[in-house]
Design a protein around this motif. Structure first.
Motif, PDB file in Angstrom:
ATOM      1  N   PRO A 110       0.830  -1.211   0.000  1.00 57.17           N
ATOM      2  CA  PRO A 110       0.000   0.000   0.000  1.00 57.17           C
ATOM      3  C   PRO A 110       0.866   1.264   0.000  1.00 57.17           C
ATOM      4  O   PRO A 110       2.100   1.202  -0.081  1.00 57.17           O
ATOM      5  N   THR A 111       0.207   2.390   0.119  1.00 61.93           N
ATOM      6  CA  THR A 111       0.892   3.690   0.154  1.00 61.93           C
ATOM      7  C   THR A 111       0.399   4.483   1.359  1.00 61.93           C
ATOM      8  O   THR A 111      -0.811   4.590   1.590  1.00 61.93           O
ATOM      9  N   VAL A 112       1.330   5.019   2.128  1.00 64.38           N
ATOM     10  CA  VAL A 112       1.007   5.868   3.272  1.00 64.38           C
ATOM     11  C   VAL A 112       0.971   7.323   2.800  1.00 64.38           C
ATOM     12  O   VAL A 112       1.880   7.780   2.092  1.00 64.38           O
ATOM     13  N   LEU A 113      -0.081   8.014   3.173  1.00 69.61           N
ATOM     14  CA  LEU A 113      -0.210   9.434   2.843  1.00 69.61           C
ATOM     15  C   LEU A 113      -0.032  10.247   4.120  1.00 69.61           C
ATOM     16  O   LEU A 113      -0.962  10.375   4.924  1.00 69.61           O
ATOM     17  N   SER A 120       5.176  13.985   0.657  1.00 70.11           N
ATOM     18  CA  SER A 120       5.001  13.042  -0.445  1.00 70.11           C
ATOM     19  C   SER A 120       4.465  11.712   0.054  1.00 70.11           C
ATOM     20  O   SER A 120       4.742  11.297   1.190  1.00 70.11           O
ATOM     21  N   PRO A 121       3.685  11.004  -0.773  1.00 77.04           N
ATOM     22  CA  PRO A 121       3.233   9.660  -0.419  1.00 77.04           C
ATOM     23  C   PRO A 121       4.426   8.727  -0.207  1.00 77.04           C
ATOM     24  O   PRO A 121       5.480   8.878  -0.829  1.00 77.04           O
ATOM     25  N   ILE A 122       4.253   7.749   0.675  1.00 80.09           N
ATOM     26  CA  ILE A 122       5.332   6.818   1.014  1.00 80.09           C
ATOM     27  C   ILE A 122       4.896   5.405   0.636  1.00 80.09           C
ATOM     28  O   ILE A 122       4.033   4.817   1.301  1.00 80.09           O
ATOM     29  N   PRO A 123       5.454   4.821  -0.432  1.00 85.00           N
ATOM     30  CA  PRO A 123       5.154   3.416  -0.735  1.00 85.00           C
ATOM     31  C   PRO A 123       5.754   2.520   0.349  1.00 85.00           C
ATOM     32  O   PRO A 123       6.908   2.708   0.747  1.00 85.00           O
ATOM     33  N   VAL A 124       4.963   1.589   0.848  1.00 88.26           N
ATOM     34  CA  VAL A 124       5.436   0.717   1.926  1.00 88.26           C
ATOM     35  C   VAL A 124       5.182  -0.744   1.543  1.00 88.26           C
ATOM     36  O   VAL A 124       4.398  -1.049   0.642  1.00 88.26           O
ATOM     37  N   PHE A 125       5.868  -1.617   2.252  1.00 83.18           N
ATOM     38  CA  PHE A 125       5.706  -3.063   2.064  1.00 83.18           C
ATOM     39  C   PHE A 125       5.268  -3.658   3.393  1.00 83.18           C
ATOM     40  O   PHE A 125       5.785  -3.284   4.450  1.00 83.18           O
ATOM     41  N   VAL A 160      -0.307  -1.940  12.617  1.00 78.78           N
ATOM     42  CA  VAL A 160       0.979  -1.985  13.316  1.00 78.78           C
ATOM     43  C   VAL A 160       2.021  -1.488  12.333  1.00 78.78           C
ATOM     44  O   VAL A 160       2.058  -1.923  11.173  1.00 78.78           O
ATOM     45  N   ILE A 161       2.868  -0.558  12.776  1.00 79.09           N
ATOM     46  CA  ILE A 161       3.859   0.028  11.868  1.00 79.09           C
ATOM     47  C   ILE A 161       5.274  -0.212  12.394  1.00 79.09           C
ATOM     48  O   ILE A 161       5.476  -0.503  13.582  1.00 79.09           O
ATOM     49  N   SER A 162       6.230  -0.086  11.503  1.00 78.21           N
ATOM     50  CA  SER A 162       7.632  -0.286  11.877  1.00 78.21           C
ATOM     51  C   SER A 162       8.194   0.949  12.563  1.00 78.21           C
ATOM     52  O   SER A 162       7.650   2.053  12.456  1.00 78.21           O
ATOM     53  N   ASP A 163       9.306   0.766  13.238  1.00 81.00           N
ATOM     54  CA  ASP A 163       9.990   1.884  13.882  1.00 81.00           C
ATOM     55  C   ASP A 163      10.420   2.922  12.844  1.00 81.00           C
ATOM     56  O   ASP A 163      10.298   4.134  13.073  1.00 81.00           O
ATOM     57  N   ALA A 164      10.913   2.453  11.678  1.00 86.34           N
ATOM     58  CA  ALA A 164      11.362   3.390  10.644  1.00 86.34           C
ATOM     59  C   ALA A 164      10.201   4.221  10.111  1.00 86.34           C
ATOM     60  O   ALA A 164      10.336   5.444   9.923  1.00 86.34           O
ATOM     61  N   LEU A 165       9.053   3.589   9.867  1.00 85.41           N
ATOM     62  CA  LEU A 165       7.897   4.341   9.370  1.00 85.41           C
ATOM     63  C   LEU A 165       7.376   5.289  10.442  1.00 85.41           C
ATOM     64  O   LEU A 165       6.948   6.411  10.142  1.00 85.41           O
ATOM     65  N   ASN A 166       7.426   4.863  11.703  1.00 86.24           N
ATOM     66  CA  ASN A 166       6.991   5.735  12.787  1.00 86.24           C
ATOM     67  C   ASN A 166       7.860   6.989  12.867  1.00 86.24           C
ATOM     68  O   ASN A 166       7.355   8.096  13.094  1.00 86.24           O
ATOM     69  N   VAL A 218       4.411  -2.327   7.552  1.00 88.16           N
ATOM     70  CA  VAL A 218       3.039  -2.271   8.068  1.00 88.16           C
ATOM     71  C   VAL A 218       2.461  -3.674   8.167  1.00 88.16           C
ATOM     72  O   VAL A 218       2.793  -4.557   7.377  1.00 88.16           O
ATOM     73  N   PHE A 219       1.604  -3.845   9.171  1.00 89.33           N
ATOM     74  CA  PHE A 219       0.780  -5.050   9.315  1.00 89.33           C
ATOM     75  C   PHE A 219      -0.651  -4.603   9.552  1.00 89.33           C
ATOM     76  O   PHE A 219      -0.905  -3.737  10.407  1.00 89.33           O
TER      77      PHE A 219
END
Length: 445
Positions: A110-113, A120-125, A160-166, A218-219
């Motif tokens: 997905p993509t985080v806005l 900018s939008p953030i593509p995540v896995f 649930v998000i990763s430390d890096a995304l947080n 992300v989960f």
């Protein structure tokens, strides 16, 4: 006496510096080649969850039948079932809940806005998973936790998000309870993981290949990911002639294999019961006409499944054997050099024996000299190993090369291998030197 033998070794090695350097180079290059290759092999074959890997299992169900040839089981000779599950079987196993913990796993992209103008939008896995995923795999949390089982069937909008995304979205603050926009839909953060990137990514090697990447970011609940049409980032394997319909709905209605699945079982009795359950499930599918073949299931523990999926590339095994062969060649060359060096000193040995030195003392003297050569070769091997590990990205894919690391254990092992190799190389030359007849040598001189 050991200090005296060291002194004799130092004097001897200084007298023939060229030969000494040649022996150290042979040992050093052999050690460097084997340790560099071992560093890569160790990196790709490490157990990512050693305290629990024997309790984690991957069930495989043959929902395609023998007509869909997918390799042979080397033990039974039967054809292999798919390495993932279709939606119908995965949901049936989830409903029956025969394991302590269990989760279907769906790779998503997905993509985080981020909130705020100009961001900018953030593509995540990440993955769509079930609530059992987090306690089953001991996922570490910085803040909060995973969701509870009540959020699974209803597909609650939690994440649930990763430390890096947080850190990227919320500046590293405790973001539990805050909202985040994922593909244009609102989710509530309920957990922030600590840095977590197991290599190999054992819970979904089918989709990820096992290595590479910065880890999941992300989960979300599996049913939420499917209901929202979250983009599939994983592999979809279908039987011959079958094409799934469009989107997540098409995947759910097909018998394509696209959901990874992992369970936790506590002991051998639980494993046996689950195997029986899988066979009974397959027989039930036979009765209703879905399967037209006898049960052909697998229940492999995590390590066995990684081996079956060839997560550790075959060429790393071959490279390790070649490197060990090179070390053996270097060892044989060192044997010849030490033999020539020791037998050139037959006169010295004869005098020492005539003055009362025992064969045991001659053995100790020359083995000490061989060990000194090994230490020198080990130091050189350490330097060359560092160069080799730094340069493996020139011959291996980056996702594998970055797993090769130099740590204290590897340093100690390199020196130990060098000393052991030189001592082995010195056994036969020392044996020959100790058999020199003093009377014959004195008479000749």
């Amino acid at each position: 006496m050991f200090g005296y033998y060291l002194y004799l070794a130092w004097r001897s090695l200084r007298r023939s510096q060229g030969l000494t350097a040649l022996m150290m180079l042979a040992i050093g290059f052999g050690v460097a080649a084997s340790m560099t290759t071992y560093a890569v092999f160790r990196g790709v074959s490490v157990d990512p969850i050693p305290w629990k890997s024997s309790q984690l299992f991957v069930p495989q169900i043959d929902m395609w039948g023998p007509a869909q040839f997918s390799g042979l089981d080397p033990r039974s000779g039967a054809h292999e079932p798919p390495d993932a599950l279709d939606y119908a079987d995965a949901m049936a196993l989830m409903r029956d809940h025969r394991a302590k913990w269990q989760s279907a796993i769906y790779a998503v992209a997905p993509t985080v806005l981020p909130a705020g103008a100009g961001r900018s939008p953030i593509p995540v896995f990440g993955f769509g998973v079930c609530s059992d995923f987090f306690p089953m795999l001991d996922v570490p949390f910085q803040y909060g936790s995973g969701w509870d089982a009540r959020s699974d069937p209803q597909g609650a909008p939690v994440i649930v998000i990763s430390d890096a995304l947080n850190r990227e979205v919320f500046g590293g603050d405790n973001s539990v309870g805050r909202g985040i926009d994922l593909d244009g839909k609102d989710y509530r953060v309920i957990g922030v993981m600590k840095p977590w990137n197991p290599q190999p990514m054992f819970f979904d090697v089918v989709d990820t290949g096992g290595f590479g990447g910065d880890g999941p970011q992300v989960f979300v609940p599996l049913q939420r990911a499917l209901a929202s049409g979250m983009a599939n980032a994983g592999a979809v394997n279908c039987p011959k002639g079958v094409q799934p319909g469009a989107g997540a709905d098409g995947l759910q209605e097909s018998n394509c294999a696209w959901l990874a699945y992992m369970i936790e079982l506590d002991d051998a009795a639980a494993v046996q019961k689950y195997r029986q359950y899988l066979d009974n499930y397959a027989r039930e599918q036979q009765k209703i006409g879905r399967f037209a073949w006898p049960p052909n299931n697998r229940l492999r523990d995590m390590r066995a499944f990684l081996d079956a999926e060839h997560v550790v590339p075959d060429d790393t095994h071959v490279s390790l054997l070649v490197a060990l062969g090179l070390l053996l060649v270097c060892l044989i060359n060192t044997v010849g050099l030490l033999l020539a060096k020791f037998l050139r000193r037959s006169g010295e040995i004869g005098v020492r024996r005539a003055l009362g030195a025992s064969r045991r003392a001659i053995h100790a003297q020359f083995l000490t000299e061989a060990a000194v050569v090994g230490v020198g070769g080990g130091v050189l091997g350490l330097l060359l190993t560092a160069v080799g590990v730094a340069g493996v990205n020139q011959v291996l894919p980056p996702r594998l090369a970055e797993l090769a690391r130099i740590d204290p254990a590897l340093l100690v092992l390199a020196v130990a291998v060098a000393v052991a190799a030189s001592l082995l190389a010195g056994v036969y030359p020392t044996f020959r030197a100790a058999r020199v007849q003093p009377a014959w040598q004195l008479k000749t001189n």
